[in-house]
Design a protein around this motif. Sequence first.
Motif, PDB file in Angstrom:
ATOM      1  N   ILE A  98       2.609   3.867  46.354  1.00  0.00           N
ATOM      2  CA  ILE A  98       3.114   5.111  46.201  1.00  0.00           C
ATOM      3  C   ILE A  98       3.710   4.979  44.814  1.00  0.00           C
ATOM      4  N   GLY A  99       4.549   3.909  44.672  1.00  0.00           N
ATOM      5  CA  GLY A  99       4.836   3.712  43.174  1.00  0.00           C
ATOM      6  C   GLY A  99       6.357   2.986  43.114  1.00  0.00           C
ATOM      7  N   LEU A 100       6.868   2.630  44.321  1.00  0.00           N
ATOM      8  CA  LEU A 100       8.252   2.272  44.381  1.00  0.00           C
ATOM      9  C   LEU A 100       8.263   0.713  43.715  1.00  0.00           C
ATOM     10  N   GLU A 101       8.955   0.770  42.451  1.00  0.00           N
ATOM     11  CA  GLU A 101       8.817  -0.668  41.762  1.00  0.00           C
ATOM     12  C   GLU A 101      10.263  -1.247  41.803  1.00  0.00           C
ATOM     13  N   GLU A 102      10.577  -1.459  43.073  1.00  0.00           N
ATOM     14  CA  GLU A 102      11.931  -2.148  43.235  1.00  0.00           C
ATOM     15  C   GLU A 102      11.776  -3.451  43.691  1.00  0.00           C
ATOM     16  N   ALA A 103      12.550  -4.463  42.984  1.00  0.00           N
ATOM     17  CA  ALA A 103      12.604  -5.838  43.292  1.00  0.00           C
ATOM     18  C   ALA A 103      12.595  -6.040  44.965  1.00  0.00           C
ATOM     19  N   ASP A 104      13.582  -5.539  45.381  1.00  0.00           N
ATOM     20  CA  ASP A 104      14.083  -5.429  47.046  1.00  0.00           C
ATOM     21  C   ASP A 104      12.813  -5.343  47.876  1.00  0.00           C
ATOM     22  N   ALA A 105      11.843  -4.260  47.287  1.00  0.00           N
ATOM     23  CA  ALA A 105      10.840  -3.913  48.044  1.00  0.00           C
ATOM     24  C   ALA A 105       9.843  -4.899  48.161  1.00  0.00           C
ATOM     25  N   PHE A 106       9.456  -5.591  46.994  1.00  0.00           N
ATOM     26  CA  PHE A 106       8.575  -6.772  46.878  1.00  0.00           C
ATOM     27  C   PHE A 106       9.039  -8.012  47.516  1.00  0.00           C
ATOM     28  N   TYR A 107      10.531  -8.132  47.485  1.00  0.00           N
ATOM     29  CA  TYR A 107      10.873  -9.299  48.275  1.00  0.00           C
ATOM     30  C   TYR A 107      10.936  -9.117  49.623  1.00  0.00           C
ATOM     31  N   LEU A 108      11.261  -8.169  50.421  1.00  0.00           N
ATOM     32  CA  LEU A 108      11.021  -7.834  51.662  1.00  0.00           C
ATOM     33  C   LEU A 108       9.591  -8.017  51.981  1.00  0.00           C
ATOM     34  N   LEU A 109       8.858  -7.317  51.336  1.00  0.00           N
ATOM     35  CA  LEU A 109       7.310  -7.231  51.538  1.00  0.00           C
ATOM     36  C   LEU A 109       6.926  -8.952  51.628  1.00  0.00           C
ATOM     37  N   GLY A 110       7.342  -9.705  50.836  1.00  0.00           N
ATOM     38  CA  GLY A 110       6.885 -10.992  50.736  1.00  0.00           C
ATOM     39  C   GLY A 110       7.379 -11.683  52.152  1.00  0.00           C
ATOM     40  N   MET A 111       8.773 -11.273  52.191  1.00  0.00           N
ATOM     41  CA  MET A 111       9.497 -12.035  53.481  1.00  0.00           C
ATOM     42  C   MET A 111       8.762 -11.628  54.687  1.00  0.00           C
ATOM     43  N   THR A 112       7.975 -10.461  54.971  1.00  0.00           N
ATOM     44  CA  THR A 112       7.362 -10.051  56.222  1.00  0.00           C
ATOM     45  C   THR A 112       6.321 -11.279  56.458  1.00  0.00           C
ATOM     46  N   PHE A 113       5.582 -11.795  55.219  1.00  0.00           N
ATOM     47  CA  PHE A 113       4.343 -12.598  55.366  1.00  0.00           C
ATOM     48  C   PHE A 113       5.182 -13.912  55.694  1.00  0.00           C
ATOM     49  N   PHE A 114       6.209 -14.265  55.023  1.00  0.00           N
ATOM     50  CA  PHE A 114       7.003 -15.534  55.255  1.00  0.00           C
ATOM     51  C   PHE A 114       7.254 -15.755  56.555  1.00  0.00           C
ATOM     52  N   HIS A 115       7.974 -14.809  57.322  1.00  0.00           N
ATOM     53  CA  HIS A 115       8.477 -14.841  58.700  1.00  0.00           C
ATOM     54  C   HIS A 115       7.388 -14.799  59.637  1.00  0.00           C
ATOM     55  N   GLN A 116       5.901 -14.629  59.093  1.00  0.00           N
ATOM     56  CA  GLN A 116       4.777 -14.886  60.106  1.00  0.00           C
ATOM     57  C   GLN A 116       4.085 -16.061  59.430  1.00  0.00           C
ATOM     58  N   GLU A 117       4.801 -16.942  58.634  1.00  0.00           N
ATOM     59  CA  GLU A 117       4.163 -18.051  58.226  1.00  0.00           C
ATOM     60  C   GLU A 117       2.969 -18.057  57.471  1.00  0.00           C
ATOM     61  N   GLN A 118       2.756 -16.828  56.800  1.00  0.00           N
ATOM     62  CA  GLN A 118       1.670 -16.672  56.029  1.00  0.00           C
ATOM     63  C   GLN A 118       2.071 -16.856  54.470  1.00  0.00           C
ATOM     64  N   TYR A 119       2.326 -17.995  54.064  1.00  0.00           N
ATOM     65  CA  TYR A 119       3.204 -18.409  53.016  1.00  0.00           C
ATOM     66  C   TYR A 119       2.454 -17.931  51.715  1.00  0.00           C
ATOM     67  N   LYS A 120       1.023 -18.617  51.683  1.00  0.00           N
ATOM     68  CA  LYS A 120       0.479 -17.977  50.461  1.00  0.00           C
ATOM     69  C   LYS A 120       0.292 -16.540  50.218  1.00  0.00           C
ATOM     70  N   LEU A 121       0.305 -15.696  51.534  1.00  0.00           N
ATOM     71  CA  LEU A 121       0.181 -14.127  51.293  1.00  0.00           C
ATOM     72  C   LEU A 121       1.491 -13.521  50.625  1.00  0.00           C
ATOM     73  N   ALA A 122       2.677 -14.384  50.915  1.00  0.00           N
ATOM     74  CA  ALA A 122       3.854 -14.113  50.420  1.00  0.00           C
ATOM     75  C   ALA A 122       4.344 -14.089  48.934  1.00  0.00           C
ATOM     76  N   LEU A 123       3.365 -15.127  48.446  1.00  0.00           N
ATOM     77  CA  LEU A 123       3.632 -15.604  47.208  1.00  0.00           C
ATOM     78  C   LEU A 123       3.573 -14.487  46.250  1.00  0.00           C
ATOM     79  N   PRO A 124       2.509 -13.731  45.962  1.00  0.00           N
ATOM     80  CA  PRO A 124       2.521 -12.639  44.932  1.00  0.00           C
ATOM     81  C   PRO A 124       3.625 -11.578  44.985  1.00  0.00           C
ATOM     82  N   TYR A 125       3.958 -11.433  46.120  1.00  0.00           N
ATOM     83  CA  TYR A 125       5.305 -10.401  46.248  1.00  0.00           C
ATOM     84  C   TYR A 125       6.492 -11.032  46.008  1.00  0.00           C
ATOM     85  N   LEU A 126       6.557 -12.204  46.483  1.00  0.00           N
ATOM     86  CA  LEU A 126       8.086 -12.970  45.869  1.00  0.00           C
ATOM     87  C   LEU A 126       7.990 -13.262  44.435  1.00  0.00           C
TER      88      LEU A 126
END
Length: 223
Positions: A98-126
Amino acid sequence: MMDKNQQAIELMKEQKYEEAAGLFNAIIEENPQDPVGYINFGNLLLHINDSERARRFYERAIELDQDAATAYYGLANLYYEASDFPAAQENFLKAIEIGLEEADAFYLLGMTFFHQEQYKLALPYLLRATELNPENIEYLFQYGLSLAQSEHIDDAKPIFQNVLELDDHHSDAHYNLGVIALYEENLSVALDHFNQALAIQPEHALAENAKTQIMNVWNNTEM
Protein backbone atom coordinates in the motif's frame (compact mmCIF):
# COMPACT_ATOMS: atom_id res chain seq x y z
CA MET A 1 -2.59 23.57 19.68
CA MET A 2 -2.40 19.76 19.55
CA ASP A 3 -5.40 17.90 18.18
CA LYS A 4 -6.95 15.11 20.26
CA ASN A 5 -5.02 12.34 18.47
CA GLN A 6 -1.72 14.05 19.23
CA GLN A 7 -2.79 14.63 22.83
CA ALA A 8 -3.73 10.96 23.23
CA ILE A 9 -0.44 9.81 21.70
CA GLU A 10 1.46 12.11 24.11
CA LEU A 11 -0.51 10.59 27.01
CA MET A 12 0.51 7.13 25.77
CA LYS A 13 4.16 8.19 25.74
CA GLU A 14 3.73 9.38 29.34
CA GLN A 15 2.24 5.94 30.18
CA LYS A 16 -1.10 7.54 31.09
CA TYR A 17 -2.94 4.74 29.35
CA GLU A 18 -6.41 5.20 30.87
CA GLU A 19 -6.46 8.89 29.95
CA ALA A 20 -5.22 8.08 26.45
CA ALA A 21 -7.90 5.39 26.07
CA GLY A 22 -10.60 7.85 27.12
CA LEU A 23 -9.41 10.35 24.54
CA PHE A 24 -9.16 7.76 21.74
CA ASN A 25 -12.67 6.61 22.63
CA ALA A 26 -13.95 10.19 22.35
CA ILE A 27 -12.20 10.56 18.97
CA ILE A 28 -13.92 7.40 17.66
CA GLU A 29 -17.33 8.57 18.93
CA GLU A 30 -16.87 11.94 17.21
CA ASN A 31 -15.59 10.39 13.93
CA PRO A 32 -16.81 6.78 13.77
CA GLN A 33 -15.97 6.54 10.04
CA ASP A 34 -12.34 7.68 10.45
CA PRO A 35 -9.95 4.70 10.65
CA VAL A 36 -7.20 6.71 12.41
CA GLY A 37 -8.95 6.62 15.77
CA TYR A 38 -9.32 2.84 15.59
CA ILE A 39 -5.68 2.38 14.56
CA ASN A 40 -4.39 4.52 17.42
CA PHE A 41 -6.66 2.78 19.93
CA GLY A 42 -5.41 -0.55 18.53
CA ASN A 43 -1.81 0.61 19.03
CA LEU A 44 -2.60 1.48 22.65
CA LEU A 45 -4.26 -1.90 23.27
CA LEU A 46 -1.33 -3.74 21.67
CA HIS A 47 1.07 -1.74 23.84
CA ILE A 48 -0.72 -2.90 27.01
CA ASN A 49 -0.85 -6.51 25.70
CA ASP A 50 -4.60 -6.59 25.06
CA SER A 51 -3.99 -8.14 21.66
CA GLU A 52 -7.47 -9.59 21.09
CA ARG A 53 -9.17 -6.21 21.42
CA ALA A 54 -6.33 -4.57 19.45
CA ARG A 55 -6.99 -6.97 16.55
CA ARG A 56 -10.68 -5.98 16.48
CA PHE A 57 -9.78 -2.27 16.29
CA TYR A 58 -7.28 -2.82 13.46
CA GLU A 59 -9.80 -4.92 11.56
CA ARG A 60 -12.46 -2.23 12.00
CA ALA A 61 -10.02 0.36 10.59
CA ILE A 62 -9.45 -1.89 7.55
CA GLU A 63 -13.22 -2.26 7.06
CA LEU A 64 -13.42 1.52 6.88
CA ASP A 65 -10.36 1.91 4.65
CA GLN A 66 -8.90 -1.02 2.68
CA ASP A 67 -5.74 1.04 2.16
CA ALA A 68 -5.06 1.82 5.83
CA ALA A 69 -1.42 0.72 5.71
CA THR A 70 -0.78 1.40 9.40
CA ALA A 71 -3.72 -0.85 10.37
CA TYR A 72 -2.12 -3.75 8.47
CA TYR A 73 1.19 -2.84 10.11
CA GLY A 74 -0.46 -2.93 13.54
CA LEU A 75 -2.01 -6.32 12.79
CA ALA A 76 1.36 -7.57 11.53
CA ASN A 77 3.06 -6.51 14.78
CA LEU A 78 0.33 -8.23 16.76
CA TYR A 79 0.85 -11.51 14.91
CA TYR A 80 4.64 -11.12 15.05
CA GLU A 81 4.57 -10.77 18.83
CA ALA A 82 2.43 -13.92 18.98
CA SER A 83 5.03 -15.73 16.79
CA ASP A 84 2.41 -16.28 14.07
CA PHE A 85 4.95 -15.46 11.38
CA PRO A 86 2.91 -16.39 8.26
CA ALA A 87 0.06 -14.07 9.36
CA ALA A 88 2.56 -11.34 10.29
CA GLN A 89 4.22 -11.75 6.89
CA GLU A 90 0.95 -11.36 5.02
CA ASN A 91 0.10 -8.13 6.84
CA PHE A 92 3.57 -6.58 6.62
CA LEU A 93 3.52 -7.29 2.87
CA LYS A 94 0.11 -5.67 2.54
CA ALA A 95 1.23 -2.55 4.45
CA ILE A 96 4.33 -2.23 2.24
CA GLU A 97 2.35 -2.84 -0.98
CA ILE A 98 0.00 0.00 0.00
CA GLY A 99 3.00 2.28 0.45
CA LEU A 100 4.36 2.03 4.01
CA GLU A 101 8.06 2.79 3.45
CA GLU A 102 9.24 2.27 7.04
CA ALA A 103 12.55 0.58 7.79
CA ASP A 104 10.96 -1.28 10.68
CA ALA A 105 8.27 -2.79 8.43
CA PHE A 106 10.90 -4.17 6.03
CA TYR A 107 13.04 -5.40 8.94
CA LEU A 108 10.19 -7.24 10.65
CA LEU A 109 8.97 -8.65 7.34
CA GLY A 110 12.48 -10.00 6.77
CA MET A 111 12.51 -11.44 10.28
CA THR A 112 9.24 -13.34 9.65
CA PHE A 113 11.15 -15.26 6.97
CA PHE A 114 14.24 -15.55 9.20
CA HIS A 115 12.23 -17.13 12.03
CA GLN A 116 10.90 -19.69 9.56
CA GLU A 117 14.49 -20.43 8.44
CA GLN A 118 13.76 -19.04 4.96
CA TYR A 119 16.96 -17.00 5.03
CA LYS A 120 17.24 -16.27 1.31
CA LEU A 121 13.69 -14.89 1.27
CA ALA A 122 14.57 -12.64 4.22
CA LEU A 123 17.50 -11.02 2.41
CA PRO A 124 15.81 -8.40 0.16
CA TYR A 125 13.68 -7.07 3.02
CA LEU A 126 16.53 -6.92 5.54
CA LEU A 127 18.69 -5.23 2.89
CA ARG A 128 15.97 -2.63 2.31
CA ALA A 129 15.76 -1.98 6.06
CA THR A 130 19.52 -1.32 6.17
CA GLU A 131 19.21 1.01 3.18
CA LEU A 132 16.46 3.01 4.90
CA ASN A 133 18.29 3.08 8.24
CA PRO A 134 22.01 2.31 7.72
CA GLU A 135 22.96 3.21 11.30
CA ASN A 136 20.67 0.59 12.88
CA ILE A 137 22.98 -2.10 14.26
CA GLU A 138 20.26 -4.73 14.70
CA TYR A 139 19.14 -4.41 11.06
CA LEU A 140 22.73 -4.76 9.86
CA PHE A 141 23.51 -7.69 12.12
CA GLN A 142 20.41 -9.67 11.13
CA TYR A 143 21.11 -8.94 7.46
CA GLY A 144 24.65 -10.27 7.93
CA LEU A 145 23.33 -13.33 9.75
CA SER A 146 20.84 -14.07 6.96
CA LEU A 147 23.64 -13.76 4.39
CA ALA A 148 25.76 -16.19 6.41
CA GLN A 149 22.84 -18.62 6.83
CA SER A 150 22.27 -18.42 3.06
CA GLU A 151 25.93 -19.39 2.58
CA HIS A 152 26.87 -15.96 1.21
CA ILE A 153 29.90 -15.93 3.51
CA ASP A 154 31.94 -13.44 1.46
CA ASP A 155 29.03 -10.97 1.52
CA ALA A 156 28.33 -11.49 5.22
CA LYS A 157 31.88 -10.72 6.35
CA PRO A 158 31.92 -6.95 5.54
CA ILE A 159 28.44 -6.59 7.07
CA PHE A 160 29.64 -7.98 10.41
CA GLN A 161 32.73 -5.74 10.14
CA ASN A 162 30.39 -2.80 9.58
CA VAL A 163 28.47 -3.79 12.72
CA LEU A 164 31.74 -3.64 14.70
CA GLU A 165 32.53 -0.21 13.24
CA LEU A 166 29.22 0.99 14.71
CA ASP A 167 29.55 -0.99 17.95
CA ASP A 168 32.91 -2.61 18.74
CA HIS A 169 31.30 -4.33 21.76
CA HIS A 170 28.97 -6.47 19.65
CA SER A 171 29.91 -9.96 20.87
CA ASP A 172 27.78 -11.80 18.30
CA ALA A 173 29.42 -9.93 15.41
CA HIS A 174 32.82 -11.02 16.76
CA TYR A 175 31.55 -14.59 17.11
CA ASN A 176 30.27 -14.69 13.53
CA LEU A 177 33.48 -13.19 12.17
CA GLY A 178 35.28 -15.93 14.10
CA VAL A 179 33.12 -18.57 12.40
CA ILE A 180 33.88 -17.00 9.00
CA ALA A 181 37.60 -17.05 9.83
CA LEU A 182 37.23 -20.79 10.56
CA TYR A 183 35.70 -21.25 7.10
CA GLU A 184 38.72 -19.40 5.75
CA GLU A 185 40.94 -21.76 7.78
CA ASN A 186 42.49 -18.84 9.63
CA LEU A 187 42.54 -20.21 13.17
CA SER A 188 44.47 -17.34 14.76
CA VAL A 189 41.99 -14.70 13.47
CA ALA A 190 39.08 -16.93 14.52
CA LEU A 191 40.54 -17.33 18.02
CA ASP A 192 41.05 -13.57 18.30
CA HIS A 193 37.36 -12.94 17.49
CA PHE A 194 36.17 -15.64 19.90
CA ASN A 195 38.38 -14.16 22.65
CA GLN A 196 36.96 -10.70 21.98
CA ALA A 197 33.40 -12.07 22.07
CA LEU A 198 34.17 -13.67 25.44
CA ALA A 199 35.83 -10.51 26.79
CA ILE A 200 32.59 -8.64 26.01
CA GLN A 201 30.23 -11.44 27.06
CA PRO A 202 32.00 -14.02 29.29
CA GLU A 203 28.98 -16.37 29.21
CA HIS A 204 28.94 -16.54 25.37
CA ALA A 205 28.65 -20.35 25.16
CA LEU A 206 29.06 -20.61 21.37
CA ALA A 207 32.28 -18.59 21.43
CA GLU A 208 33.55 -20.65 24.39
CA ASN A 209 32.86 -23.92 22.55
CA ALA A 210 34.51 -22.67 19.35
CA LYS A 211 37.57 -21.48 21.28
CA THR A 212 37.85 -24.86 23.02
CA GLN A 213 37.76 -26.64 19.66
CA ILE A 214 40.56 -24.46 18.30
CA MET A 215 42.68 -25.03 21.40
CA ASN A 216 42.11 -28.80 21.08
CA VAL A 217 43.22 -28.70 17.43
CA TRP A 218 46.37 -26.77 18.36
CA ASN A 219 47.16 -28.99 21.33
CA ASN A 220 46.80 -32.12 19.20
CA THR A 221 48.94 -30.59 16.45
CA GLU A 222 51.72 -29.83 18.95
CA MET A 223 51.89 -33.42 20.22
